[in-house]
Enzyme design. Structure first.
Site, mmCIF file in Angstrom:
data_model
loop_
_atom_site.group_PDB
_atom_site.id
_atom_site.type_symbol
_atom_site.label_atom_id
_atom_site.label_comp_id
_atom_site.label_asym_id
_atom_site.label_seq_id
_atom_site.Cartn_x
_atom_site.Cartn_y
_atom_site.Cartn_z
ATOM 1 N N GLU A 187 0.818 -1.208 0.000
ATOM 2 C CA GLU A 187 0.000 0.000 0.000
ATOM 3 C C GLU A 187 0.856 1.264 0.000
ATOM 4 O O GLU A 187 0.513 2.258 -0.648
ATOM 5 C CB GLU A 187 -0.932 0.004 1.218
ATOM 6 C CG GLU A 187 -2.037 -1.032 1.184
ATOM 7 C CD GLU A 187 -1.552 -2.431 1.551
ATOM 8 O OE1 GLU A 187 -2.308 -3.390 1.352
ATOM 9 O OE2 GLU A 187 -0.402 -2.566 2.020
ATOM 10 N N LEU A 215 3.553 -4.843 -12.088
ATOM 11 C CA LEU A 215 3.702 -3.574 -12.795
ATOM 12 C C LEU A 215 5.099 -2.986 -12.632
ATOM 13 O O LEU A 215 5.612 -2.324 -13.534
ATOM 14 C CB LEU A 215 2.671 -2.565 -12.279
ATOM 15 C CG LEU A 215 1.229 -2.824 -12.692
ATOM 16 C CD1 LEU A 215 0.291 -1.908 -11.928
ATOM 17 C CD2 LEU A 215 1.055 -2.600 -14.193
ATOM 18 N N GLU A 216 5.717 -3.201 -11.470
ATOM 19 C CA GLU A 216 7.029 -2.595 -11.227
ATOM 20 C C GLU A 216 8.089 -3.127 -12.196
ATOM 21 O O GLU A 216 8.772 -2.333 -12.853
ATOM 22 C CB GLU A 216 7.426 -2.787 -9.770
ATOM 23 C CG GLU A 216 6.553 -1.963 -8.823
ATOM 24 C CD GLU A 216 6.843 -2.247 -7.367
ATOM 25 O OE1 GLU A 216 7.602 -3.195 -7.089
ATOM 26 O OE2 GLU A 216 6.314 -1.532 -6.510
ATOM 27 N N ASN A 251 2.732 -7.588 -7.243
ATOM 28 C CA ASN A 251 2.628 -6.549 -8.263
ATOM 29 C C ASN A 251 3.640 -6.748 -9.399
ATOM 30 O O ASN A 251 4.842 -6.599 -9.203
ATOM 31 C CB ASN A 251 2.847 -5.188 -7.592
ATOM 32 C CG ASN A 251 2.664 -4.042 -8.549
ATOM 33 O OD1 ASN A 251 2.156 -4.211 -9.651
ATOM 34 N ND2 ASN A 251 3.078 -2.870 -8.129
ATOM 35 N N ARG A 267 9.545 -12.219 0.511
ATOM 36 C CA ARG A 267 8.538 -11.190 0.782
ATOM 37 C C ARG A 267 8.523 -10.770 2.245
ATOM 38 O O ARG A 267 8.348 -9.598 2.570
ATOM 39 C CB ARG A 267 7.157 -11.734 0.386
ATOM 40 C CG ARG A 267 5.977 -10.832 0.721
ATOM 41 C CD ARG A 267 5.882 -9.689 -0.241
ATOM 42 N NE ARG A 267 4.642 -8.920 -0.053
ATOM 43 C CZ ARG A 267 4.284 -7.910 -0.834
ATOM 44 N NH1 ARG A 267 5.044 -7.572 -1.857
ATOM 45 N NH2 ARG A 267 3.174 -7.255 -0.616
ATOM 46 N N GLU A 283 13.849 -1.734 -1.228
ATOM 47 C CA GLU A 283 14.866 -1.562 -2.274
ATOM 48 C C GLU A 283 14.568 -2.367 -3.528
ATOM 49 O O GLU A 283 15.137 -2.103 -4.589
ATOM 50 C CB GLU A 283 16.243 -1.955 -1.735
ATOM 51 C CG GLU A 283 16.766 -1.029 -0.662
ATOM 52 C CD GLU A 283 18.155 -1.407 -0.185
ATOM 53 O OE1 GLU A 283 18.897 -0.495 0.214
ATOM 54 O OE2 GLU A 283 18.479 -2.610 -0.219
#
Length: 782
Positions: A61, A348-349, A346, A278, A322
Site C-alpha cells: 500500500e 507492474l514494477e 505486483n 517477501r 529496495e
C-alpha cells in the site's frame, strides 16, 4: 456497531497481552508502540483543521501511495499530510519513500474509540483516506463524527475474501455506507462492493494506483551498484517477493527458486540471482537454506563489508523497500506469490522497467492487471515449480525474446495509468467540502454546550446594551471583523484595505481596541509615528509601520474616533475587529470567514463569538486564507445559507520576502538565507504560519507556539536562541507581529543567531470590485 464494540471491549485484555508479547519478542516493534494507542509525537499536533490522514497498511500500500501523495502535495501544498501504517516493514519503507512528502509517519491506532479519537484530536484531519481493503469500524465512524471526508481509494475485494464478506454482509453493509466515495481499482472489485451494499452513487471504478508507478524516480542504492561493478555478472535474475506455501501441495517458492538456480548454474557461470523473500521473518531461514545447499551468497545487510562474490552466486536481499529500484538491473524477473496459492504480487514494477517477467498461475489478487498483461502477451506464465528453470533459461538465452516480452510489459504497465490523478481530484473535491470539528468526550461536550448558551445570552445582552447607546461619527465607518476568535486575518486585511484606499486618494484612519495594551487613555497617532508597543498593542504597531493611515487606539472607539477627526480629518474610518462592537455605528460591515477553519459552533464548544446566523448582518463577506482551499464553492454555499445578498470575495496571503529583523535588504523567498532554521510565533492561528513555511519548502528543526499577542521576555528569547544553537539551527524565523513583541534590545539576547520575519501581503480576487463596493457605500456619507 454496538456488538462490535462489546466484542472489542471483551478482547481488550487479550489485545494488551498480544501487544506486550510483540514488544518483548521484536525490538523493532518497540519504536513508536505508544502511537498504536493514539499518542502521537508532539510535532504532529495541529492547531487548526485541514490536514490529510492517509492510512496504508504495509509495504504494498505504501508503494502504491507514493504517486498519490506526490500529487496531493502539489495540489494541496498548505495541507499537512500524515501517513499511518500497521506493519514495521511498512513504516520503514514509508519513512524512506515518503521523506519530504509526508509531514509524519506513524503506526495506525488500534481500533478502539479512545485511541482513534486521540489521533483525530491531534491531527484534526479534513480528509481520511483508507487504501485498499482496510475496514475498521471505529476508525471509519469516528472519522465521520469528526467531520472528515472519508474515502476508500484503490479499493479492492478479492475473490478469495468475498465469501467471508458475504457471510457478514449484515455487519459490513452499514459500514460501507459511511465513505463519501469508494474508488474501486477494477470492475470486479466494483461489483463486489455493490454486492455487499455499498451505495452505487458513491462507488466508482477509478483504476489501480499501482499502474502509476514511476520507475524514473527510483535509484539503485550505491552499495549495490558498486557490488555489481565488482562481480560483473553476465546475467541477472531477480526472484521477487517469494512466499511460503499457502495450501497443501503448494511449493515453497524459495526452495523452488534455489532448485532452479542450481539447475541453471552449471551452464551460466556468470549468473547472479537476487533473491528477495517477501517477509522479513524469512530472511534468516532463507540464508540457512543457501548455506545448507552450498551456494555462494551474500546478504544485502552485510554488503558494505563484503569484497566480492564468486559467480554463479546469490545476493539475498534482506532489506525493505529496495526491490523496486533493482528491477532495472534484471534480465529476467520471477514474481513470487504466483506458484504458491497466494494470489500473486505486483507485476507492474518490473513491467515499468521493460523486463521479461515469469509468473506462476496465481494472479488472483490483481485480476485487471493480469488480464491486461495476458491480453498483450506480456508474461511468461508457467504451471509449476518444475517449469521455472527452463523458462528462465530460455529467456536468458534469447535476448530478442526478452526484449519483446519486456517491451510488451512496458506497454501494459503504461496502458491504464491515471488512477492517481483521478483519486487526487476526488480527494481535492471532498477536501474542499468537508467541515471538520473537534471530537470531545460527551460529558465534557455537554458542559461546554451549557456554557455556550450562557455565552450567547451574555453576548446578546451586551449587543442590545451597545445598540441602545450607539454613536455615529462624522465620517463613514467601515468595520472589518469576523465571527471567529483570532486568526482570521482581520488586521492583515485592514492593512491591505487602508493601502488600497490611500492609493485611490482617500485618507483612511484605523480604529483599534488595542488588545493587552497597558494604557487606558485613548491614543491618536499619525501615520508612521513611533510609540511604545505596551501603550498601543502589537496590531496598532503594524498599522503605524505601514505608514498609510492615522491610528486611534482605545476601548471607547467612538471617543477615539472623535480625537482622530479633530487631529487628522480622515475621510473614513476602518474599524479593525469591529463586527461585535455594536456601540459604534458603521456604514459597511466586512466580515472575514477563515477558509482554514470557518467554524460552526459558538465558544466554548467552538471558536465562534456569534452563531453563523450573524453573517446576515454582513454587507461584504471575504473568505480569508483562501490559499488553503483551491475550491471555495462549498464554503460559499454555506455562507449563502445565512446571507444571500452580500458579495463574497477571496483573499489570500502571499509570502514576499525574508526580512532581517535587525534591518537590512529584503531577501526573496526563493533564496532563503538559511538552511536549518527554527521557528516561533504567537498568533491566534499559528497553523497559518506553519503551513506557509511548508508551502515555501521550509522545514524548521523545531517550532514553538506562544499565546496570541504574547510579549516575549528576554529570558524566553535567550532560551529560544540556545535551543536553536543546540539543535544545529542557523536562524530563527518568526512573523512581523511577533517582531513587535520582542523585548527591547532583543539582539543581545539572540546573540549571533540571525532572526528573520516573513513579509506577507494580502491578495484579493476581484479587488477592484470590492473597492468599488466599499467606496459606493461610503460615498453618500462622505
Amino acid at each position: 456497531m454496538l456488538i462490535y464494540r462489546l466484542l472489542a471491549a471483551a478482547a481488550l485484555p487479550f489485545a494488551a497481552v498480544y501487544l506486550l508479547c510483540r514488544l518483548l519478542r521484536d525490538p523493532r516493534y518497540r519504536k513508536g508502540w505508544e502511537e498504536r494507542l493514539g499518542w502521537l509525537p508532539a510535532a504532529f499536533r495541529q492547531t487548526a483543521p485541514g490536514s490529510i490522514w492517509l492510512h496504508a497498511v504495509s509495504v504494498g500500500e505504501v508503494l502504491s501511495a507514493v504517486e498519490l501523495v506526490r500529487r496531493l502535495r502539489e495540489r494541496l501544498p498548505y495541507a499537512p499530510l500524515f501517513v499511518s501504517v500497521t506493519t514495521v516493514a511498512g513504516r520503514e519503507l514509508a519513512e524512506r519513500r515518503l521523506a519530504g512528502l509526508a509531514q509524519g509517519i506513524f503506526y495506525a491506532p488500534v481500533d478502539y474509540c479512545f485511541a482513534v479519537r486521540r489521533v483525530l484530536r491531534t491531527l484534526r484531519p479534513r480528509v481520511l483516506i483508507v487504501l485498499e481493503t482496510e475496514i475498521w469500524p471505529n476508525l471509519w465512524r469516528e472519522g465521520r463524527r469528526a467531520g472528515c471526508a472519508l474515502l476508500v481509494v484503490n479499493g479492492r475485494i478479492s475473490a478469495h475474501a468475498l465469501p467471508r464478506y458475504r457471510r457478514l454482509q449484515w455487519f459490513f453493509q452499514p459500514l460501507l455506507a459511511l465513505p463519501h466515495a469508494i474508488l474501486a481499482q477494477d470492475d470486479a472489485s466494483h461489483r463486489r462492493y455493490l454486492e455487499l451494499g455499498a451505495p452505487p452513487d458513491r462507488t466508482v471504478v477509478a483504476g489501480n494506483l499501482k499502474f502509476d508507478f514511476d520507475a524514473r524516480k527510483l535509484r539503485v542504492p550505491e552499495e549495490i551498484e558498486n557490488f555489481l561493478r565488482r562481480v560483473n555478472p553476465s546475467a541477472v535474475w531477480i526472484a521477487a517477493s517469494t512466499m511460503p506455501p499457502a495450501e497443501p501441495g503448494d511449493p515453497d517458492e524459495d526452495e523452488a527458486v534455489l532448485a532452479a538456480f542450481q539447475r541453471l548454474a552449471p551452464s551460466l557461470p556468470g549468473l547472479l540471482l537476487i533473491l528477495a523473500p517477501r517477509r522479513p521473518e524469512r530472511f534468516e531461514q532463507t540464508a540457512q537454506r543457501l548455506r545448507e545447499a552450498g551456494v555462494a551468497f551474500l546478504r544485502r545487510s552485510h554488503l558494505a563489508a563484503a569484497e566480492t562474490l564468486a559467480l554463479p552466486g546469490v545476493l539475498l536481499l534482506d532489506s525493505i523497500g529496495e526491490l523496486a529500484s533493482l528491477f532495472r538491473l534484471a534480465d529476467v524477473v520471477f514474481m513470487g506469490g504466483t506458484l504458491a496459492q497466494r494470489g500473486g504480487h505486483n507485476i507492474l514494477e518490473p513491467g515499468a522497467f521493460a523486463r521479461a517477467i515469469v509468473t506462476g498461475p496465481h494472479l488472483e489478487n490483481f485480476p485487471a492487471i493480469a488480464e491486461e498483461f495476458r491480453r498483450r502477451q506480456a508474461l511468461c506464465e508457467i504451471g509449476s515449480a518444475a517449469e521455472l528453470a527452463p523458462a528462465v533459461a530460455r529467456l536468458l538465452a534469447d535476448a530478442q525474446l526478452r526484449s519483446e516480452l519486456g517491451q510488451r510489459a512496458l506497454e501494459a504497465a503504461r496502458a491504464q495509468q491515471g488512477a492517481a490523478e483521478r483519486a487526487a481530484s476526488e480527494i481535492l473535491l471532498r477536501y474542499c467540502r468537508a467541515r471538520p470539528r473537534l471530537l470531545r468526550a460527551w460529558p465534557w461536550q455537554a458542559c461546554l454546550w451549557l456554557l455556550s448558551r450562557l455565552w450567547l445570552a451574555g453576548g446578546a445582552a451586551r449587543r442590545r446594551w451597545q445598540q441602545a447607546r450607539r454613536v455615529k461619527l462624522a465620517a463613514p465607518v467601515i468595520s472589518v471583523g469576523a465571527l471567529a476568535m483570532g486568526g482570521s486575518g482581520k488586521t492583515s486585511f485592514t492593512l491591505w484595505l487602508a493601502r488600497e484606499l490611500a492609493r485611490l486618494g482617500q485618507r483612511p484612519a484605523v480604529l483599534l481596541r488595542g488588545y493587552r495594551r497597558s494604557h487606558r487613555e485613548p491614543m491618536a497617532l499619525a501615520p508612521g509615528e513611533r510609540a511604545d508597543v505596551a501603550a498601543t498593542g502589537d496590531e496598532a504597531q503594524l498599522h503605524l509601520r505601514a505608514g498609510v493611515a492615522a491610528v486611534g487606539v482605545g476601548a471607547d472607539r467612538a471617543r477615539t474616533g472623535r480625537i482622530l477627526l479633530e487631529r487628522f480629518h480622515p475621510d473614513l474610518f476602518l474599524l479593525d475587529d469591529g463586527f461585535q462592537h455594536a456601540r459604534l455605528a458603521r456604514d459597511l460591515d466586512i466580515v472575514l470567514v477563515d477558509a482554514f477553519d470557518p467554524g460552526d459552533r459558538v465558544f466554548p464548544v467552538g471558536r465562534l463569538r456569534e452563531p453563523p446566523t450573524a453573517l446576515s448582518r454582513a454587507h461584504i463577506v471575504v473568505i480569508s486564507h483562501a490559499e488553503a482551499l483551491p475550491d471555495t464553492g462549498a464554503l460559499e454555499q454555506w455562507i449563502r445559507r445565512f446571507n444571500r445578498r452580500a458579495p463574497v470575495f477571496r483573499a489570500r496571503l502571499r509570502a514576499r520576502a525574508w526580512m532581517p529583523a535587525s534591518g537590512g535588504t529584503p531577501i526573496p523567498v526563493s533564496a532563503p538565507p538559511f538552511a536549518r532554521p527554527a521557528a516561533f510565533c504567537a498568533l491566534g492561528r499559528p497553523a497559518a504560519f506553519w503551513r506557509m513555511l511548508e508551502a515555501l519548502g521550509v522545514e524548521p528543526v523545531w517550532r514553538r507556539e506562544f499565546p496570541d499577542h504574547h510579549r516575549y521576555r528576554p529570558a524566553e528569547l535567550l532560551t529560544l536562541a540556545q535551543l536553536a544553537r543546540a539543535s544545529g539551527a542557523d536562524a530563527l524565523l518568526t512573523t512581523e507581529k511577533d517582531l513587535m513583541n520582542l523585548p527591547e534590545g532583543w539582539p543581545q539576547w539572540a546573540g549571533d543567531l540571525p532572526v528573520y520575519w516573513l513579509h506577507v501581503e494580502v491578495e484579493v480576487d476581484g479587488a477592484a470590485q470590492l473597492l468599488k463596493s466599499v467606496l459606493s457605500c461610503v460615498a453618500p456619507r462622505a
